[in-house]
Design a protein around this motif. Structure first.
Motif, PDB file in Angstrom:
ATOM      1  N   LYS A 131      28.215  43.919  46.700  1.00  0.00           N
ATOM      2  CA  LYS A 131      28.102  44.397  48.075  1.00  0.00           C
ATOM      3  C   LYS A 131      26.931  45.362  48.228  1.00  0.00           C
ATOM      4  CE  LYS A 131      30.715  46.864  51.665  1.00  0.00           C
ATOM      5  NZ  LYS A 131      32.010  47.528  51.987  1.00  0.00           N
ATOM      6  N   MET A 132      26.768  46.270  47.262  1.00  0.00           N
ATOM      7  CA  MET A 132      25.680  47.244  47.335  1.00  0.00           C
ATOM      8  C   MET A 132      24.318  46.588  47.117  1.00  0.00           C
ATOM      9  SD  MET A 132      26.836  50.214  48.169  1.00  0.00           S
ATOM     10  CE  MET A 132      27.822  49.247  49.312  1.00  0.00           C
ATOM     11  N   ALA A 133      24.257  45.606  46.220  1.00  0.00           N
ATOM     12  CA  ALA A 133      23.001  44.882  45.995  1.00  0.00           C
ATOM     13  C   ALA A 133      22.551  44.209  47.281  1.00  0.00           C
ATOM     14  CB  ALA A 133      23.186  43.853  44.886  1.00  0.00           C
ATOM     15  N   ILE A 134      23.497  43.581  47.978  1.00  0.00           N
ATOM     16  CA  ILE A 134      23.189  42.914  49.240  1.00  0.00           C
ATOM     17  C   ILE A 134      22.728  43.927  50.285  1.00  0.00           C
ATOM     18  CG2 ILE A 134      24.229  41.666  51.175  1.00  0.00           C
ATOM     19  CD1 ILE A 134      26.014  40.244  49.078  1.00  0.00           C
ATOM     20  N   ALA A 135      23.419  45.056  50.375  1.00  0.00           N
ATOM     21  CA  ALA A 135      23.089  46.058  51.391  1.00  0.00           C
ATOM     22  C   ALA A 135      21.696  46.640  51.172  1.00  0.00           C
ATOM     23  CB  ALA A 135      24.140  47.166  51.378  1.00  0.00           C
ATOM     24  N   PHE A 136      21.375  46.994  49.922  1.00  0.00           N
ATOM     25  CA  PHE A 136      20.058  47.593  49.646  1.00  0.00           C
ATOM     26  C   PHE A 136      18.944  46.564  49.793  1.00  0.00           C
ATOM     27  CE2 PHE A 136      22.557  51.016  47.768  1.00  0.00           C
ATOM     28  CZ  PHE A 136      21.821  52.135  48.139  1.00  0.00           C
ATOM     29  N   ALA A 141      14.289  44.571  52.528  1.00  0.00           N
ATOM     30  CA  ALA A 141      13.579  43.388  53.031  1.00  0.00           C
ATOM     31  C   ALA A 141      13.281  43.520  54.516  1.00  0.00           C
ATOM     32  CB  ALA A 141      14.407  42.132  52.756  1.00  0.00           C
ATOM     33  N   SER A 142      14.227  44.064  55.277  1.00  0.00           N
ATOM     34  CA  SER A 142      14.019  44.273  56.706  1.00  0.00           C
ATOM     35  C   SER A 142      12.932  45.298  56.979  1.00  0.00           C
ATOM     36  CB  SER A 142      15.328  44.716  57.373  1.00  0.00           C
ATOM     37  OG  SER A 142      16.316  43.719  57.249  1.00  0.00           O
ATOM     38  N   ALA A 143      12.704  46.177  56.004  1.00  0.00           N
ATOM     39  CA  ALA A 143      11.637  47.177  56.134  1.00  0.00           C
ATOM     40  C   ALA A 143      10.318  46.674  55.560  1.00  0.00           C
ATOM     41  CB  ALA A 143      12.048  48.468  55.415  1.00  0.00           C
ATOM     42  N   GLY A 144      10.248  45.372  55.221  1.00  0.00           N
ATOM     43  CA  GLY A 144       8.999  44.789  54.748  1.00  0.00           C
ATOM     44  C   GLY A 144       8.777  44.873  53.262  1.00  0.00           C
ATOM     45  N   GLN A 160      18.450  38.749  45.835  1.00  0.00           N
ATOM     46  CA  GLN A 160      17.391  37.850  46.280  1.00  0.00           C
ATOM     47  C   GLN A 160      17.835  36.976  47.454  1.00  0.00           C
ATOM     48  OE1 GLN A 160      15.981  36.700  41.978  1.00  0.00           O
ATOM     49  NE2 GLN A 160      14.187  36.929  43.271  1.00  0.00           N
ATOM     50  N   ARG A 161      19.070  36.534  47.430  1.00  0.00           N
ATOM     51  CA  ARG A 161      19.585  35.777  48.582  1.00  0.00           C
ATOM     52  C   ARG A 161      19.634  36.657  49.828  1.00  0.00           C
ATOM     53  NH1 ARG A 161      23.188  33.888  44.512  1.00  0.00           N
ATOM     54  NH2 ARG A 161      22.827  31.688  43.990  1.00  0.00           N
ATOM     55  N   ALA A 162      20.051  37.909  49.660  1.00  0.00           N
ATOM     56  CA  ALA A 162      20.141  38.827  50.798  1.00  0.00           C
ATOM     57  C   ALA A 162      18.763  39.070  51.406  1.00  0.00           C
ATOM     58  CB  ALA A 162      20.768  40.147  50.359  1.00  0.00           C
ATOM     59  N   ALA A 163      17.738  39.212  50.548  1.00  0.00           N
ATOM     60  CA  ALA A 163      16.374  39.435  51.048  1.00  0.00           C
ATOM     61  C   ALA A 163      15.907  38.254  51.887  1.00  0.00           C
ATOM     62  CB  ALA A 163      15.428  39.662  49.867  1.00  0.00           C
ATOM     63  N   ILE A 164      16.184  37.050  51.415  1.00  0.00           N
ATOM     64  CA  ILE A 164      15.787  35.845  52.150  1.00  0.00           C
ATOM     65  C   ILE A 164      16.520  35.763  53.483  1.00  0.00           C
ATOM     66  CG2 ILE A 164      15.884  33.321  52.143  1.00  0.00           C
ATOM     67  CD1 ILE A 164      15.387  33.452  49.102  1.00  0.00           C
ATOM     68  N   GLN A 165      17.821  36.033  53.456  1.00  0.00           N
ATOM     69  CA  GLN A 165      18.625  35.961  54.680  1.00  0.00           C
ATOM     70  C   GLN A 165      18.209  37.013  55.698  1.00  0.00           C
ATOM     71  OE1 GLN A 165      22.649  36.140  53.223  1.00  0.00           O
ATOM     72  NE2 GLN A 165      22.571  34.076  52.353  1.00  0.00           N
ATOM     73  N   ALA A 166      17.634  38.113  55.212  1.00  0.00           N
ATOM     74  CA  ALA A 166      17.160  39.161  56.118  1.00  0.00           C
ATOM     75  C   ALA A 166      15.776  38.840  56.686  1.00  0.00           C
ATOM     76  CB  ALA A 166      17.127  40.498  55.382  1.00  0.00           C
ATOM     77  N   GLY A 167      15.224  37.696  56.297  1.00  0.00           N
ATOM     78  CA  GLY A 167      13.908  37.305  56.795  1.00  0.00           C
ATOM     79  C   GLY A 167      12.762  37.861  55.987  1.00  0.00           C
ATOM     80  N   GLY A 168      13.057  38.398  54.795  1.00  0.00           N
ATOM     81  CA  GLY A 168      12.025  38.988  53.962  1.00  0.00           C
ATOM     82  C   GLY A 168      11.536  38.055  52.876  1.00  0.00           C
ATOM     83  N   SER A 169      10.809  38.623  51.912  1.00  0.00           N
ATOM     84  CA  SER A 169      10.233  37.867  50.803  1.00  0.00           C
ATOM     85  C   SER A 169      10.892  38.288  49.499  1.00  0.00           C
ATOM     86  CB  SER A 169       8.726  38.120  50.702  1.00  0.00           C
ATOM     87  OG  SER A 169       8.079  37.781  51.908  1.00  0.00           O
ATOM     88  N   GLU A 299       9.132  40.337  63.639  1.00  0.00           N
ATOM     89  CA  GLU A 299       7.893  40.322  64.424  1.00  0.00           C
ATOM     90  C   GLU A 299       6.865  41.263  63.808  1.00  0.00           C
ATOM     91  OE1 GLU A 299       6.309  41.294  68.961  1.00  0.00           O
ATOM     92  OE2 GLU A 299       8.448  41.443  68.466  1.00  0.00           O
ATOM     93  N   ASN A 300       7.320  42.443  63.371  1.00  0.00           N
ATOM     94  CA  ASN A 300       6.396  43.388  62.769  1.00  0.00           C
ATOM     95  C   ASN A 300       5.875  42.888  61.426  1.00  0.00           C
ATOM     96  OD1 ASN A 300       6.475  45.173  64.849  1.00  0.00           O
ATOM     97  ND2 ASN A 300       8.012  46.514  63.933  1.00  0.00           N
ATOM     98  N   ILE A 301       6.721  42.171  60.667  1.00  0.00           N
ATOM     99  CA  ILE A 301       6.258  41.590  59.414  1.00  0.00           C
ATOM    100  C   ILE A 301       5.152  40.579  59.685  1.00  0.00           C
ATOM    101  CG2 ILE A 301       6.940  40.137  57.456  1.00  0.00           C
ATOM    102  CD1 ILE A 301       9.686  41.458  57.555  1.00  0.00           C
TER     103      ILE A 301
END
Length: 370
Positions: A131-136, A141-144, A160-169, A299-301
């Protein structure tokens, strides 16, 4: 030609150090290939540290391998290759000794001008750790922030899945050849990462995931990252190897506290006892990294990526200064040291970059990318 560099990089068990020495002596993998294919061994005996066994291994590789076919097969599979001497080789890795002679990758390599964080931890993690890995990972990722990890089960894969789902890299560093998915359970993640970042490895194509390759790959995970987050780790966890390597590289380490009764928190508690930062909350970490206003949406990314394209049109000295300025504030003295420019010229360029919208002065003589 790159195919000869591919051939030379994949020769085992010649060390990266010896490969770099040979290439710097003869100028290219093609020259090494030609000399040994034509049995001109006498040249190589003069190189200090190169044994007769080494020479015979390279010679056998030159005479027995179909260089063209192997290289073209890999290119057809979408595998890309970057040796250490090419400009595209990650700058973050150039700063450290013992980094790979070459990297094999699919997708992209991490962007140089965006922050990157490694998120690592136990394979057999607890629900709390996952849960914490996903949250961080989501918050970063949302912060770029680009998320770097090892594509392992547990904490790595969850982050890594959480980063992708958040729209990050996100970027997975493998302990096998780039064409070998390990663990098999993460096949979906293996397929997704090149579409939302990349996967990379120092191991030649076809290399199985042997145990001895994983501690070595951890130095790449930490090397590509600006900070390392250890979410859950036992007393002898591989994540602690990553943390140790990150400390040697001068990176910031953060660890997640957990129940004192949990064996998977003992490694994190030891890191905290030794001075690692405490992961209080995702929001606190993003704020501490100074990223709360850098990226706040997809959008900012995208705006940032457009900004990078425009930056390629800058004049040479402007590009030099722009490349030195990052998303973390840098002082005027640091920029003077890194660019080597006279103070008056540097100030002129900083004003020009600010007027063009490429950077801003956060406080007196501290600059950051806009």
């Amino acid at each position: 030609m790159l195919r000869y560099e591919w051939w030379f990089a994949g020769i085992r068990p010649i060390s990266d150090k010896k490969k770099k020495l040979l290439r710097e002596t003869y100028g290219s993998g093609k020259e090494i290939y030609k000399k040994l294919y034509n049995i001109e061994e006498k040249h190589f005996y003069k190189i200090k540290g190169l044994t007769e066994k080494d020479i015979q291994i390279i010679r056998q590789a030159a005479r027995n391998q179909d260089v063209n076919r192997q290289f073209e097969d890999a290119m057809d599979k979408g595998i890309r290759f970057i040796p250490y001497f090419m400009e595209e080789y990650p700058k973050r890795l150039r700063d450290y000794t013992g980094m790979p002679y070459a990297l094999y990758f699919k997708g992209e390599l991490p962007e140089e001008d965006r922050p990157a964080a490694a998120v690592v931890g136990a394979r057999k993690c607890t629900p709390y750790g996952e849960k914490m890995a996903i949250a961080f990972a989501e918050a970063l990722a949302s912060a770029g922030v680009q998320i770097i990890s090892g594509m392992a089960n547990g904490i790595d894969g969850a982050a890594q899945r959480a980063a992708i789902q958040a729209g990050g890299s996100s970027f997975g560093v493998l302990g096998s050849g780039i064409d070998v998915c390990y663990p098999k359970e993460n096949r979906g993640l293996y397929m997704d990462l090149p579409l939302h970042g990349g996967i990379l490895s120092e191991q030649p194509v076809g290399t199985p995931p042997l145990r001895e390759y994983f501690p070595a790959r951890n130095r790449i995970i930490s090397g590509l990252s600006d900070v390392v987050l250890v979410i859950e780790a036992g007393e002898r966890s591989g994540s602690l190897i990553t943390a140790d390597m990150a400390l040697e590289q001068g990176k910031d380490i953060y660890a997640l506290p957990g129940p004192v009764t949990s064996s998977l928190s003992r490694g994190c508690h030891e890191l905290i006892r030794q001075g690692a930062g405490i992961l209080v909350s995702p929001e606190a970490l993003v704020e501490e990294m100074g990223l709360e206003y850098a990226f706040s949406s997809g959008e900012n990314i995208q705006n940032h990526r457009n900004h990078r394209k425009n930056a390629k049109k800058l004049e040479r000295t402007e590009k030099l200064v722009y490349d030195s300025i990052g998303l973390f504030p840098k002082s005027l003295n640091t920029l003077l040291s890194e660019t080597g420019l006279p103070a008056a010229e540097l100030m002129r360029i900083l004003v020009s970059l600010e007027m063009k919208g490429f950077m801003k002065e956060l406080s007196k003589n501290y600059f950051v990318r806009a």
